[in-house]
Write a protein that holds these residues in place. Sequence first.
Motif, PDB file in Angstrom:
ATOM      1  N   ALA A   3     -24.726  25.292  43.685  1.00  0.00           N
ATOM      2  CA  ALA A   3     -24.799  26.106  42.461  1.00  0.00           C
ATOM      3  C   ALA A   3     -24.039  27.414  42.648  1.00  0.00           C
ATOM      4  O   ALA A   3     -23.328  27.868  41.742  1.00  0.00           O
ATOM      5  N   GLN A  37     -20.316  26.650  42.475  1.00  0.00           N
ATOM      6  CA  GLN A  37     -19.879  26.376  41.108  1.00  0.00           C
ATOM      7  C   GLN A  37     -19.849  27.626  40.240  1.00  0.00           C
ATOM      8  O   GLN A  37     -19.097  27.687  39.277  1.00  0.00           O
ATOM      9  N   LYS A  38     -20.620  28.632  40.582  1.00  0.00           N
ATOM     10  CA  LYS A  38     -20.598  29.891  39.825  1.00  0.00           C
ATOM     11  C   LYS A  38     -19.529  30.846  40.352  1.00  0.00           C
ATOM     12  O   LYS A  38     -18.824  31.489  39.572  1.00  0.00           O
ATOM     13  N   GLU A  39     -19.401  30.943  41.669  1.00  0.00           N
ATOM     14  CA  GLU A  39     -18.524  31.945  42.262  1.00  0.00           C
ATOM     15  C   GLU A  39     -17.045  31.553  42.244  1.00  0.00           C
ATOM     16  O   GLU A  39     -16.190  32.413  42.059  1.00  0.00           O
ATOM     17  N   GLY A  44     -28.722  31.400  42.398  1.00  0.00           N
ATOM     18  CA  GLY A  44     -27.513  30.670  42.038  1.00  0.00           C
ATOM     19  C   GLY A  44     -26.252  31.508  42.007  1.00  0.00           C
ATOM     20  O   GLY A  44     -25.249  31.081  41.468  1.00  0.00           O
ATOM     21  N   LEU A  45     -26.278  32.704  42.581  1.00  0.00           N
ATOM     22  CA  LEU A  45     -25.084  33.535  42.636  1.00  0.00           C
ATOM     23  C   LEU A  45     -25.165  34.506  43.799  1.00  0.00           C
ATOM     24  O   LEU A  45     -26.219  34.708  44.371  1.00  0.00           O
TER      25      LEU A  45
END
Length: 194
Positions: free
Chosen positions: A14, A17-19, A119-120
């Motif tokens: 996750a 996929q965000k960074e 998630g980040l």
Amino acid sequence: RLNENPKVTASNFAILQKEIPMLTGEAGFGDCQQLGSLTPGAFTDQVAEDTKMFLDSLSRYYSQKLGNVSGRRDRAYESMVARMGEEGVFRFRQDYYNDNLADLVLNKSAENKIIEGKGLLIRKKDPIFMMPESNTGNTHFYAPVKVLFGWQIDTFWFNFCVIWFMSVILYFTLLYDVIRRIIGYFERMKFRKV
């Protein structure tokens, strides 16, 4: 190895996929082709290798960017030395540089420069150089600018305007005795129900 701790694995994917899109957007790179495969079910050795190559290219870009910025800083310092001399630059720093303030706005005392959120990744280093992510004026502490509906406004002037706006609202609230009227309205509503 992916199944050793499924919860941690899912959290790591996750974060990737965000960074990755944030980094590619800032760098002006194209989309990462492997992004859709960065899931526990679709991850393979080939995806790992391709993603590593993509991240290595991003790393080279940011290293070059850091080199350019360091070069500009060094040229500015050399220009100051040429104008003021070494002793003049030293005196200038002694007169105008505050170590405690620099520690505060650069967060030099932070033990972890990057922490993991939900998630980040959250950067804690150099908050004064970070651009805000919100488009509604909300920012991290010590942000250099605030973004409001796409407009970048210097933090000083944004805060100045907000304080004056709130002062005007409070002035008219007191001038027209709005608080007493609101309390009276609710008291009348209460007596009607009884």
